[in-house]
Write a protein that holds these residues in place. Structure first.
Motif, PDB file in Angstrom:
ATOM      1  N   TRP A   1      41.082  74.463 109.622  1.00 47.91           N
ATOM      2  CA  TRP A   1      39.797  75.110 109.777  1.00 47.91           C
ATOM      3  C   TRP A   1      39.225  75.441 108.407  1.00 47.91           C
ATOM      4  O   TRP A   1      39.969  75.578 107.435  1.00 47.91           O
ATOM      5  N   ALA A   2      37.902  75.555 108.332  1.00 43.54           N
ATOM      6  CA  ALA A   2      37.270  75.869 107.048  1.00 43.54           C
ATOM      7  C   ALA A   2      36.036  76.714 107.273  1.00 43.54           C
ATOM      8  O   ALA A   2      35.394  76.658 108.329  1.00 43.54           O
ATOM      9  N   LEU A   3      35.720  77.508 106.259  1.00 41.04           N
ATOM     10  CA  LEU A   3      34.474  78.261 106.222  1.00 41.04           C
ATOM     11  C   LEU A   3      33.539  77.520 105.282  1.00 41.04           C
ATOM     12  O   LEU A   3      33.899  77.236 104.134  1.00 41.04           O
ATOM     13  N   ILE A   4      32.350  77.139 105.763  1.00 35.73           N
ATOM     14  CA  ILE A   4      31.405  76.379 104.948  1.00 35.73           C
ATOM     15  C   ILE A   4      30.126  77.168 104.748  1.00 35.73           C
ATOM     16  O   ILE A   4      29.814  78.084 105.529  1.00 35.73           O
ATOM     17  N   ASP A   5      29.362  76.797 103.703  1.00 32.70           N
ATOM     18  CA  ASP A   5      28.051  77.412 103.495  1.00 32.70           C
ATOM     19  C   ASP A   5      26.971  76.521 104.090  1.00 32.70           C
ATOM     20  O   ASP A   5      27.261  75.514 104.747  1.00 32.70           O
ATOM     21  N   LEU A   6      25.719  76.858 103.858  1.00 27.91           N
ATOM     22  CA  LEU A   6      24.601  76.146 104.491  1.00 27.91           C
ATOM     23  C   LEU A   6      24.460  74.702 104.015  1.00 27.91           C
ATOM     24  O   LEU A   6      23.770  73.900 104.646  1.00 27.91           O
ATOM     25  N   THR A   7      25.095  74.354 102.899  1.00 29.69           N
ATOM     26  CA  THR A   7      25.038  72.974 102.402  1.00 29.69           C
ATOM     27  C   THR A   7      26.213  72.150 102.897  1.00 29.69           C
ATOM     28  O   THR A   7      26.271  70.946 102.659  1.00 29.69           O
ATOM     29  N   GLY A   8      27.174  72.793 103.588  1.00 28.46           N
ATOM     30  CA  GLY A   8      28.376  72.104 104.033  1.00 28.46           C
ATOM     31  C   GLY A   8      29.529  72.225 103.049  1.00 28.46           C
ATOM     32  O   GLY A   8      30.623  71.719 103.302  1.00 28.46           O
ATOM     33  N   LYS A   9      29.301  72.903 101.936  1.00 26.26           N
ATOM     34  CA  LYS A   9      30.367  73.105 100.946  1.00 26.26           C
ATOM     35  C   LYS A   9      31.435  74.025 101.523  1.00 26.26           C
ATOM     36  O   LYS A   9      31.134  75.053 102.117  1.00 26.26           O
ATOM     37  N   VAL A  10      32.712  73.633 101.339  1.00 24.11           N
ATOM     38  CA  VAL A  10      33.822  74.425 101.845  1.00 24.11           C
ATOM     39  C   VAL A  10      34.025  75.648 100.958  1.00 24.11           C
ATOM     40  O   VAL A  10      34.269  75.533  99.757  1.00 24.11           O
ATOM     41  N   VAL A  11      33.904  76.822 101.553  1.00 18.06           N
ATOM     42  CA  VAL A  11      34.172  78.071 100.839  1.00 18.06           C
ATOM     43  C   VAL A  11      35.675  78.302 100.769  1.00 18.06           C
ATOM     44  O   VAL A  11      36.218  78.670  99.730  1.00 18.06           O
ATOM     45  N   LYS A  12      36.352  78.052 101.892  1.00 21.03           N
ATOM     46  CA  LYS A  12      37.798  78.219 101.952  1.00 21.03           C
ATOM     47  C   LYS A  12      38.311  77.484 103.180  1.00 21.03           C
ATOM     48  O   LYS A  12      37.646  77.452 104.218  1.00 21.03           O
ATOM     49  N   SER A  13      39.486  76.884 103.077  1.00 21.41           N
ATOM     50  CA  SER A  13      40.099  76.225 104.235  1.00 21.41           C
ATOM     51  C   SER A  13      41.349  76.995 104.643  1.00 21.41           C
ATOM     52  O   SER A  13      41.968  77.694 103.833  1.00 21.41           O
ATOM     53  N   TYR A  14      41.726  76.834 105.929  1.00 20.59           N
ATOM     54  CA  TYR A  14      42.838  77.597 106.494  1.00 20.59           C
ATOM     55  C   TYR A  14      43.686  76.666 107.358  1.00 20.59           C
ATOM     56  O   TYR A  14      43.154  75.804 108.069  1.00 20.59           O
ATOM     57  N   SER A  15      44.991  76.871 107.353  1.00 16.00           N
ATOM     58  CA  SER A  15      45.910  75.994 108.084  1.00 16.00           C
ATOM     59  C   SER A  15      46.394  76.601 109.394  1.00 16.00           C
ATOM     60  O   SER A  15      47.316  76.088 110.012  1.00 16.00           O
ATOM     61  N   TYR A  16      45.792  77.691 109.819  1.00 13.93           N
ATOM     62  CA  TYR A  16      46.184  78.308 111.088  1.00 13.93           C
ATOM     63  C   TYR A  16      45.703  77.454 112.274  1.00 13.93           C
ATOM     64  O   TYR A  16      44.714  76.716 112.169  1.00 13.93           O
ATOM     65  N   PRO A  17      46.369  77.555 113.438  1.00 10.35           N
ATOM     66  CA  PRO A  17      45.953  76.753 114.598  1.00 10.35           C
ATOM     67  C   PRO A  17      44.593  77.155 115.167  1.00 10.35           C
ATOM     68  O   PRO A  17      43.906  76.336 115.775  1.00 10.35           O
ATOM     69  N   THR A  18      44.199  78.423 114.997  1.00  3.79           N
ATOM     70  CA  THR A  18      42.889  78.872 115.473  1.00  3.79           C
ATOM     71  C   THR A  18      42.276  79.826 114.464  1.00  3.79           C
ATOM     72  O   THR A  18      42.928  80.785 114.029  1.00  3.79           O
ATOM     73  N   VAL A  19      41.017  79.558 114.101  1.00  9.48           N
ATOM     74  CA  VAL A  19      40.224  80.459 113.278  1.00  9.48           C
ATOM     75  C   VAL A  19      38.841  80.526 113.911  1.00  9.48           C
ATOM     76  O   VAL A  19      38.232  79.485 114.186  1.00  9.48           O
ATOM     77  N   GLU A  20      38.328  81.734 114.154  1.00  8.87           N
ATOM     78  CA  GLU A  20      37.050  81.835 114.857  1.00  8.87           C
ATOM     79  C   GLU A  20      36.388  83.182 114.589  1.00  8.87           C
ATOM     80  O   GLU A  20      36.946  84.062 113.935  1.00  8.87           O
ATOM     81  N   ASN A  21      35.154  83.314 115.105  1.00 10.02           N
ATOM     82  CA  ASN A  21      34.426  84.586 115.125  1.00 10.02           C
ATOM     83  C   ASN A  21      34.287  85.241 113.760  1.00 10.02           C
ATOM     84  O   ASN A  21      34.729  86.367 113.535  1.00 10.02           O
TER      85      ASN A  21
END
Length: 431
Positions: A26-46
């Motif tokens: 999973w990853a957190l992206i900004d409005l341009t699609g750039k990855v802010v941070k990625s995560y290896s957990y099975p679920t990331v949400e909310n």
């Protein structure tokens, strides 16, 4: 703006969104699609206010971490909603009996997890839901209002509440729909409408959507428009809508035909077909029922009314829809059946059955029909007349999956003209 490259993607919140990458991370992206941070957990949400809900294992509990992946609140929840205004709604239940509560950014409970439901109404207010039946929580809740510090402002007196906007929220109880202020006080100078639904300010008007019907009020609460309840057919005949709501979970709009020579028997039949029956007023029903109708065909002396319904047993995956058609001769009051369209002793069951069988075999749109499930039609098969054709239909699950609804087969009169009783009352009612 961002190419199709994710397995899943959330809405953007505060300029950021959670996405699932093709590698499973999973990853957190900004409005341009750039990855802010990625995560290896099975679920990331909310995502909300810099915190994300996560699971260490697929069947594990939810906790919260910051954008950099640092654990902030230990996994301990069965459900974890986003942080809004420094608070988040969580569930600690391990079964179908919910235990919702409200936590702060340290994971401390502001509202203890003792409730069947908990909703963020905005503007620092929350709806706290207490189960109508703790052993059957799927029956729903009665709601109270609390502030963001967990102080209760009302008792459990509301069936549903909408979000606050400019200090007002729409709410309803067993009797009516109305506006309340942030203390839960009813605004007496604004509309109070019998039934269940919502009220909302729509520019200079107040829009009501109550018991599946629209109304409009001026800003002073005066009714200025509502949906028509009369369908005029001509100068003599009309169909009038009547409402039957004996219980908060039972609502039927049923038709009554005006202007015919024998109204009592016809209208009593329409009430019965519409499921107007004795229902206890204050008992908790096992299911919710909503019924309605529509005029689908009118020509010469023939009136066709479609009667629909939806019966939803509380807690079920889905309900069961209802569809019935009445074919009324306005001149005589006769309600026609399928057999009345054809010559006496004609093989209409076999003829129509064979035509439908051929349509299933030769028409791609009927590929959803269960293999070998179609065995022909019955003599009293459900049907309805439309312009130039007779339409035969089947109930959900009868020959096809639930998602197919009511499989319907249209047969032009031209294909049946040899067996139609052209001197019969049914045919002459609309020809």
């Amino acid at each position: 703006m961002i190419p199709l490259s994710y397995e899943a993607a959330s809405d953007f919140t505060e300029g950021k969104a959670i996405v699932k990458m093709k590698n499973g991370n999973w990853a957190l992206i900004d409005l341009t699609g750039k990855v802010v941070k990625s995560y290896s957990y099975p679920t990331v949400e909310n995502y909300g206010e810099g915190l994300l809900a996560f699971q260490k294992s697929r069947d594990g509990k939810f906790g919260y971490m910051d954008e950099q992946g640092n654990k902030v609140i230990e996994p301990q929840f069965s459900g974890a909603q986003p942080f809004i205004g420094g608070k988040a709604i969580v569930n600690v239940s391990d079964d179908y009996k919910n235990h919702f509560g409200l936590i702060d950014r340290n994971g401390h409970f502001i509202i203890k997890p003792n409730y069947n439901n908990l909703l963020n109404l905005g503007e620092g207010r929350f709806a706290i839901g207490k189960a109508l039946n703790p052993e059957k929580p799927y029956f729903g809740s009665k709601y109270a209002i609390a502030d963001s510090d967990g102080h209760f402002l009302t008792g459990f007196i509301y069936n549903e509440l909408a979000k606050y906007k400019d200090g007002l929220a729409s709410a309803y109880n067993d009797q009516s729909t109305f506006f309340i202020d942030k203390s839960g006080k009813r605004m007496e100078h604004l509309p109070n409408v019998s039934g269940s639904g919502t009220l909302d300010f729509d520019q200079t008007l107040i829009k009501g959507d109550v018991d599946f019907r629209l109304l409009y009020f001026d800003k002073n609460g005066k009714l200025i428009w509502k949906q028509n309840t009369i369908t005029p057919l001509n100068h003599k005949y009309s169909v009038v809508e009547h409402k039957y709501k004996p219980n908060k979970d039972y609502l039927v709009y049923y038709p009554q035909v005006k202007g015919i020579e024998h109204p009592v028997s016809v209208n009593q039949t329409l009430m019965s077909l519409s499921a107007v029956k004795e229902i206890p007023a204050h008992a908790q029903l096992e299911a919710n029922y909503m019924g309605d109708f529509d005029v689908t065909y009118y020509k010469k002396n023939l009136l066709v009314i479609e009667i629909t319904g939806y019966n939803y047993p509380f807690g079920a995956a889905h309900g069961m829809p209802v569809r019935k058609y009445t074919h009324i001769d306005l001149q005589t009051g006769v309600l026609y059946q399928l057999k009345d369209l054809f010559k006496p002793s004609s093989p209409y069951v076999k003829v129509i059955g064979d035509i439908i069988g051929d349509q299933i075999k030769s028409t791609e749109k009927y590929s959803y029909v269960f293999p070998d499930s179609y065995k022909g039609i019955q003599s009293d098969q459900p049907f309805f007349i439309s312009e130039g054709a007779v339409n035969v239909y089947f109930a959900p699950y009868e020959i096809a999956p639930y998602v197919a609804g009511f499989p319907t087969f249209t047969i032009p009169f031209a294909e049946l003209i040899g067996i139609i009783n052209q001197n019969g009352d049914f045919w002459r009612a609309f020809h």
